[in-house]
Enzyme design. Structure first.
Site, short mmCIF file in Angstrom:
data_model
loop_
_atom_site.label_atom_id
_atom_site.label_comp_id
_atom_site.label_asym_id
_atom_site.label_seq_id
_atom_site.Cartn_x
_atom_site.Cartn_y
_atom_site.Cartn_z
N LYS A 260 0.84 -1.19 0.00
CA LYS A 260 0.00 0.00 0.00
C LYS A 260 0.88 1.25 0.00
CE LYS A 260 -3.95 -1.78 2.69
NZ LYS A 260 -4.99 -1.66 1.67
N ARG B 274 -10.19 -11.65 2.14
CA ARG B 274 -11.05 -12.72 1.62
C ARG B 274 -10.31 -14.06 1.63
NH1 ARG B 274 -11.89 -9.47 -3.87
NH2 ARG B 274 -11.41 -7.81 -2.41
N1 BES Z 1 -8.12 -3.82 4.74
C1 BES Z 1 -8.30 -3.41 3.39
C2 BES Z 1 -9.61 -2.68 3.16
C3 BES Z 1 -9.70 -1.25 3.65
C4 BES Z 1 -9.20 -0.23 2.87
C5 BES Z 1 -10.32 -0.95 4.82
C6 BES Z 1 -9.31 1.07 3.29
C7 BES Z 1 -10.44 0.35 5.24
C8 BES Z 1 -9.95 1.38 4.48
C9 BES Z 1 -8.30 -4.63 2.46
O1 BES Z 1 -7.48 -5.67 2.84
C10 BES Z 1 -7.82 -4.18 1.12
O2 BES Z 1 -6.69 -3.80 1.03
N2 BES Z 1 -8.72 -4.23 0.14
C11 BES Z 1 -8.40 -3.82 -1.18
C12 BES Z 1 -8.93 -4.88 -2.12
C13 BES Z 1 -8.44 -4.71 -3.53
C14 BES Z 1 -6.96 -4.97 -3.63
C15 BES Z 1 -9.18 -5.69 -4.43
C16 BES Z 1 -9.06 -2.48 -1.42
O3 BES Z 1 -10.20 -2.28 -0.99
O4 BES Z 1 -8.42 -1.62 -2.01
MN MN Z 2 -5.50 -5.43 2.12
#
Ligand code: BES
Ligand code: MN
Ligand code: ZN
Length: 509
Positions: free
Chosen positions: A278, A356
């Site tokens: 990230k 997931r």
């Molecule tokens: N934990 C994050 C989701 C999240 C993002 C929660 C921002 C709260 C604020 C999750 O693991 C994630 O990174 N999801 C990705 C999925 C994508 C790579 C398909 C997302 O939502 O960007």
């Molecule tokens: Mn994630």
């Protein structure tokens, strides 16, 4: 703050302050407020006439007690429009009063029950909401402060009733309200805790302590056991970290017969994204907020703990896969194929779609328990925020009745949910050329395709999924939940919702 219930008349009650209320637009206060008005030589009426107090929702005024009132002060709080008055407004009003009492330095205060008189609400429910709102509102996280900052909490709130016959009911309502508030506050504590202090094993130890205190069982699978069982998701996500993954199995038996209800919570103790790293500053916020990525786990732990303390007549199992999502020489890569518990294969397109992956194993584990229902809770997709904002939690599932239960509980607790569609065609987005499924579904409908992915792992068991990525944290400002009992920081959502659903489980959905 301690909460007591006592018999007496608020108009001749002795305390640092007595709290009464007023609906918006009322010119001549009646009931308890009227009695206090009389005892103070119509001080409240005069305030209303001057236009300085209108009874607006959450409006507060403090008057020095005049005339024959034994209390030192009168605090009057606005209940807002009578037509809009409901239980959640009592929580907010009670939260506002507690915060104001802290602000002006009251050591103790006494109050009538808001809403049980002219408001027409049930005395048990109103009293419970008073306790809940006040205790949630006063929440602060001070574990990492080495010196005392800020104002002291009031030590005692006394709820005064003129009806002796009600005291027992009200005392029990205060107790259940306190249990519910402490569930929300437990979630907040765990989410607030920095990730260096909550690796998987530490969370296991915390859960085990809670289990002993509240009266339920706590078992745990380590990495080796998960490898043997074929839980490819949790193991792969955990591989990149020095902190090994765990799988928590919590069990409360309040019915001792029939099928359990299974709760599943995502427990990523920190989400760097893994090799799909990230950025420091994402579209939805800074990376440090990813310490909240175990809020699902915190929610199911707090919920089962409250269920045990409330002695609900149900069998409940809470599951939480725990891992830290880190990049390293041991980490999984984008493009890897995993085999999940139960045998399905998944192509990992993004190591940042890790939630997931760990939930897939947990849902298969849940399904094998042959439960009457499964509810999972996860900070799963940033897209949840784009879909419904930060006020409402998206819900998806394969069972209308279960979703209906969640919707109802959401309305009652103020932790609202709204259903997103799971039309079959969305499933096209997560088909893989190489494996059974892929773990990302492209740019559109990300919250839904994540739900569709999870759906593949529950079979025909009634199941619902709550994506709390948007509601887990209160940021303040116009986009955020704005409630007196939800200060900035972790919201505690949706622990109170789940507890409410479980309490009414025996009733028709
Ligand atoms: N934990 C994050 C989701 C999240 C993002 C929660 C921002 C709260 C604020 C999750 O693991 C994630 O990174 N999801 C990705 C999925 C994508 C790579 C398909 C997302 O939502 O960007
Ligand atoms: Mn994630
Ligand atoms: Zn995550």
């Amino acid at each position: 703050m301690k909460i007591e219930v006592k018999v007496g008349d608020i108009a001749d009650w002795r305390d640092e302050a007595v709290v009464v209320n007023l609906f918006k637009g009322v010119k001549r206060p009646g009931g308890a407020t009227g009695a206090v008005d009389k005892a103070t030589g119509r001080a409240i009426s005069k305030l209303i006439e001057s236009g300085d107090f209108q009874g607006k929702f959450k409006e507060v005024a403090v008057l020095p007690a005049a005339g024959g009132l034994p209390a030192k002060r009168v605090m009057i709080v606005g209940l807002g429009e009578r037509e809009k008055f409901k239980l959640d407004r009592i929580r907010e009003v009670s939260g506002k009063v507690a915060l104001h009492a802290r602000e002006i330095g009251l050591k103790s205060f006494s109050t009538i029950v808001h809403g049980a008189g002219i408001g027409g609400l049930d005395i048990r429910e109103s009293t419970e909401a008073m306790a809940e709102g006040a205790l949630l509102a006063l929440y602060r996280y001070t574990r990492y402060k080495t010196s005392d900052e800020g104002k002291k909490d009031p030590e005692v709130m006394t709820i005064v009733t003129t009806e002796k016959a009600r005291v027992g009911v009200m005392q029990r309502a205060v107790e259940s309200g306190a249990v519910i508030a402490s569930a929300g506050n437990m979630v907040r504590d765990l989410v607030n805790m920095p990730s260096n202090d909550k690796p998987p094993q530490k969370l296991v130890e915390f859960a085990s302590k809670v289990a002993k205190e509240s009266g339920f069982k706590c078992k745990v699978l380590d990495e080796k056991q998960m490898v043997e069982m074929g839980m490819g998701g949790v193991v792969a996500v955990g591989k990149g970290s020095e902190e090994p993954p765990r799988f928590l199995v919590l069990e409360y038996k309040g019915a001792r017969r029939g099928k359990p209800i299974v709760l599943v919570g995502k427990g990523i103790t920190f989400d760097t994204g893994g090799i799909s790293l990230k950025p420091q500053e994402g579209p939805l916020g800074p990376i440090w907020e990813m310490r909240h990525d175990m809020a699902g786990m915190a929610t199911v732990l707090a919920t089962i703990s409250a269920a045990a303390r409330l002695k609900l007549p149900l069998d409940i199992i809470a599951l939480a896969p725990l891992a830290e999502n880190m990049p390293s020489g041991h980490a999984q890569r984008p493009g890897d194929v995993l085999q999940m518990y139960g045998g399905k294969t998944v192509e990992v397109l993004s190591t940042d779609a890790e939630g997931r992956l760990i939930l897939a194993d947990a849902l298969v584990f849940a399904e094998k328990l042959k439960p009457q229902a499964i509810v999972d809770v996860a900070t799963l997709t940033g897209t949840a925020v784009y879909a419904l904002g930060k006020r409402v939690t998206p819900v998806m599932g394969n069972d209308r009745k279960l979703i209906r239960r969640l919707e109802k509980a959401g309305m009652e607790t103020g932790e609202r949910v709204w259903e997103l569609p799971m039309f079959e065609e969305y499933g096209e987005q997560i088909k893989s050329d190489l494996a059974d499924l892929k773990n990302t579904g492209g740019k559109s409908a990300g919250c839904i395709t994540a739900g569709m992915f999870l759906r593949q792992f529950v079979g025909d068991t009634p199941w619902a999924h709550l994506d709390i990525a948007g509601t887990v944290w209160v940021h303040g400002g116009p986009e955020s939940i704005d409630k007196t009992y939800m200060p900035k920081g972790p919201s505690g959502v949706p622990a109170r919702l789940l507890i409410s659903m479980l309490r009414s489980w025996g009733r028709k959905a």
